[in-house]
Structure formats: C-alpha cells, structure tokens
Design a protein around this motif. Structure first.
Motif, PDB file in Angstrom:
ATOM      1  N   UNK A  80      80.357  52.218  74.106  1.00  0.00           N
ATOM      2  CA  UNK A  80      80.621  51.794  75.475  1.00  0.00           C
ATOM      3  C   UNK A  80      79.952  50.456  75.761  1.00  0.00           C
ATOM      4  N   UNK A  81      79.844  49.625  74.738  1.00  0.00           N
ATOM      5  CA  UNK A  81      79.207  48.320  74.875  1.00  0.00           C
ATOM      6  C   UNK A  81      80.028  47.297  74.116  1.00  0.00           C
TER       7      UNK A  81
ATOM      8  N   UNK B  52      66.485  59.768  61.086  1.00  0.00           N
ATOM      9  CA  UNK B  52      67.826  60.340  61.023  1.00  0.00           C
ATOM     10  C   UNK B  52      68.544  60.098  62.353  1.00  0.00           C
ATOM     11  N   UNK B  53      69.875  59.997  62.294  1.00  0.00           N
ATOM     12  CA  UNK B  53      70.662  59.781  63.494  1.00  0.00           C
ATOM     13  C   UNK B  53      70.390  60.862  64.541  1.00  0.00           C
TER      14      UNK B  53
ATOM     15  N   UNK C  12      75.226  51.115  61.700  1.00  0.00           N
ATOM     16  CA  UNK C  12      76.449  51.898  61.894  1.00  0.00           C
ATOM     17  C   UNK C  12      76.609  52.337  63.334  1.00  0.00           C
ATOM     18  N   UNK C  13      75.630  52.052  64.190  1.00  0.00           N
ATOM     19  CA  UNK C  13      75.737  52.410  65.603  1.00  0.00           C
ATOM     20  C   UNK C  13      75.612  51.154  66.461  1.00  0.00           C
ATOM     21  N   UNK C  14      76.229  51.212  67.632  1.00  0.00           N
ATOM     22  CA  UNK C  14      76.191  50.090  68.558  1.00  0.00           C
ATOM     23  C   UNK C  14      74.818  50.009  69.226  1.00  0.00           C
TER      24      UNK C  14
ATOM     25  N   UNK D 167      73.601  55.753  70.621  1.00  0.00           N
ATOM     26  CA  UNK D 167      73.772  56.399  69.322  1.00  0.00           C
ATOM     27  C   UNK D 167      75.239  56.545  68.939  1.00  0.00           C
ATOM     28  N   UNK D 168      76.109  55.803  69.614  1.00  0.00           N
ATOM     29  CA  UNK D 168      77.535  55.897  69.303  1.00  0.00           C
ATOM     30  C   UNK D 168      77.862  55.065  68.056  1.00  0.00           C
TER      31      UNK D 168
END
Length: 365
Positions: free
Chosen positions: A242-243, A361-362, A216-218, A222-223
């Motif tokens: 940002x990727x 965890x995130x 769920x993140x790029x 951690x976005x």
C-alpha cells in the motif's frame, strides 16, 4: 512469410481460446514445482554449518536452458546448455549454499547418477561410464553463522548425494535445503516453490533459494512486493503493497553488500515439450519474476540465475494458425515469471531463523 500473411496469422492467434477471458487455472495440488509431472526434489541440511543443498531431479533426461543476470554468479556446467553446444539436456540441477564450496554438491549428485548408469554417452561401451550433466548454482551463506571450519572437507559433496537420495514429490519450504542459511535483504531468506496449472492443462512450476541483496517487502510494513501475484493466502494474504516505491529507498535491503554475498538462484519447469531454444526464452521471461518480488535485483552484487526445464510429458497441440507454438512459449514464460515471484515470497514467508543466525524472520515483523 509475407508481411500480410504474418499479420493475418497473428490476428487469428489473438482470437484463439487460449487468450480468451477466462476460465483461468489454479495452483497444482501441492503448489510445488513437483506438480510438473516427471520431477522430484530432494534436500539436505547441515544445521551445524548452517547451510544446505537442493536437487531438482528429472525422472529422465530433461531439455534445459539457463539465463544469468546477476553480476556475481557462481555456476557449474551452464556453458553446456548454450544453444550452439552439444549437450542441452540435464540429468539434474543443483541449488546450493556454500559459495564456491557448494559447487562440489553437484559432484555428489553426478557420482550417484553415474553409478546408476544415468548420464550422457556418445558411445555405450562396457567399462565406460556415462557422464551425468548436472548444472549447479550457488549462493553465499558463509557469513550467516554456523561452523564453517571444515578444513579440506567441506560437507557439500555428501549433502548433494544425500539430497538426491531423498528426492520425492513433497519437500518443505523456508529454512531448508539451499535456503537454510539464506538471507533476503535483512530478513531471513529461504527455499520457496509454487506452481500453476492452466485451464487447458499446462503445468508450470518454480523453485528458488532467495538470498537477495534487495528486499522482498515494501518499506514501512510487511507486505510482499509480490503481493499482486499471490493466489489465496499462500504467503499471508496481505495483498499488494500500500505504498509507492520511492527512488533509492530500498527498505530492508542489505547494507554494505559484498560480491557473491547475495544471490537468487532458481529453476522453472513445465511438462510441455519445449526444445532448449524455447526454454531459453522461458528462462529469460521467468527472470521478470525477480523484479516483481525483490527490490533492487540483478545488481553487481547478486548472482541471479534461472534454469528452465521441460519434462516433455505433454505435446503442444497442433493448431493450424501461424505462430501457435510461439504463443504457447510466451504463455509458459509469462506464467513462469508469476510463479517464480510467488515462490520467492513463499520461501521468505515460511522461513524461520535457525540457531546462530541473526536475520529476523518475516513472521517477527
């Protein structure tokens, strides 16, 4: 209808205020699926077994549809919602951990509903109980930790009943209910929910248990992939990634996926009066929320399922232009996809790692 009339009507629709630039809506007061009038949600956890159950409970029977996209689904009574069949409304929808064992959670909900006289009945006759229609979808959390040595008495029937008994307007996100033992890629997954109320008063909500193969993140941070759809700071306020997505770089996706080990199971809902065929289109469109939030998705190893409900609290306004009703369905479906993407990120953002689980965890990234 003649082609010329169709095109003229279509042009008129494009000019309707509903599609004009602004004003826009906002999340409902709870930012939960229960912002849709006529819905309650209940949940029950079993920390010892590291699993749980979530029940979506309409106050009255609700029109429903379902769309299945994953290659390894686990379901109950989804065939009953098909357009060619008799029963296309539900008394409850259940999302559960526990893989095939979790399907028993719907038994507990059905028994509880039937004892109250709720359910489908062709003939009302003394001594003949109704038949509650309770579709369910499950995710695989059997390898997530906890004591699964339950022998012939898995906890899910009792968890389903307990979740139904506790159904209300407010419920926690993250490591609760069907999201208790979930993992999203290599991160701790969880239960998420979100809502949106349009400027003209339509409400759309979503609830989801994210246990995906994909991340769920790029990569490299951690976005959330769903960052472009975030409203305010509902899952951290970091903004879009940002990727760029690089070919087969799946980031924090799971390694060595196994059948039925990965699934995102969800329900979207609206207060607008839609029929089951229209809800089927909403469920199909809502599935687009998954690839906005998870990469990859709909793999052979996922059991991705989206239910769609209408509580029928508001009628679609009469418009006088051609295709006005279909335009409303399109708006609801598009919003459902956005709301579902937000709900996925909110569930992972809120998740904590319970004792016995190894997934990060995130918040620890």
């Amino acid at each position: 209808m003649r082609r010329r009339d169709f095109l003229t009507g279509g042009a008129a629709l494009i000019a309707t205020p509903a599609l004009a630039a602004g004003p826009f809506g906002q999340p409902g007061p709870r930012n939960l699926i229960t912002d849709v009038a006529g819905l309650r949600v209940g949940w029950a956890d079993d920390p010892r077994a590291c699993t749980g159950v979530t029940v979506i409970l309409p106050e009255a029977r609700a029109a429903a549809a379902v769309d299945v996209r994953g290659g390894g689904p686990g379901t109950r009574e989804t065939d009953a919602l098909a357009g060619q069949n008799l029963v296309r409304s539900v008394d409850a929808v259940v999302l559960s951990g526990g893989s095939v064992y979790g399907l028993a959670s719907a038994d507990g909900v059905a028994a509880w509903l039937g004892a109250q006289g709720r359910g489908f009945a062709l003939v009302h006759q003394p001594g003949v109980p109704p038949s509650p229609v309770v579709p369910a979808a499950i995710l695989f959390d059997l390898a997530s930790g906890g004591d699964k040595n339950w022998g012939e008495t898995p906890p899910y029937r009792a968890l389903g009943r307990a979740a139904a008994l506790e159904a209300g307007l407010d419920f926690p996100l993250g490591t609760h209910g069907a999201g208790y033992g979930a993992t999203a890629g290599r991160l701790k997954g969880g239960l998420g929910s979100a809502s949106y109320v349009t400027h003209d008063g339509m409400t759309v909500g979503a609830i989801v248990a994210c246990n995906s193969l994909g991340s769920v993140i790029a990569p490299g941070g951690k976005r959330f992939w769903a960052g472009a759809f975030e409203i305010g700071k509902e899952f951290g306020g970091l903004g879009p990634p940002d990727t760029h997505a690089q070919g087969e770089d799946w980031g924090l996706a799971k390694l060595n996926p196994e059948p039925r080990a990965n699934t995102t199971i969800a329900c979207v809902a609206t207060d607008m009066t839609l029929d089951p065929d229209e809800l089927k289109r909403v469920a199909i469109m809502a599935q687009d929320g998954l690839p906005r939030a998870i990469r990859p998705v709909h793999s052979p190893f996922d059991g991705d399922i989206v239910f769609a409900l209408s509580t029928g609290r508001k009628a679609i306004p009469s418009s006088g232009t051609l295709l006005a009703r279909d335009l409303t369905v399109a708006r609801i479906g598009a919003l459902a996809a956005d709301v579902l993407a937000r709900a996925i990120a909110r569930g992972v953002y809120s998740a904590t790692t319970p004792p016995g689980m190894k997934a990060k965890a995130w918040t620890t990234l």
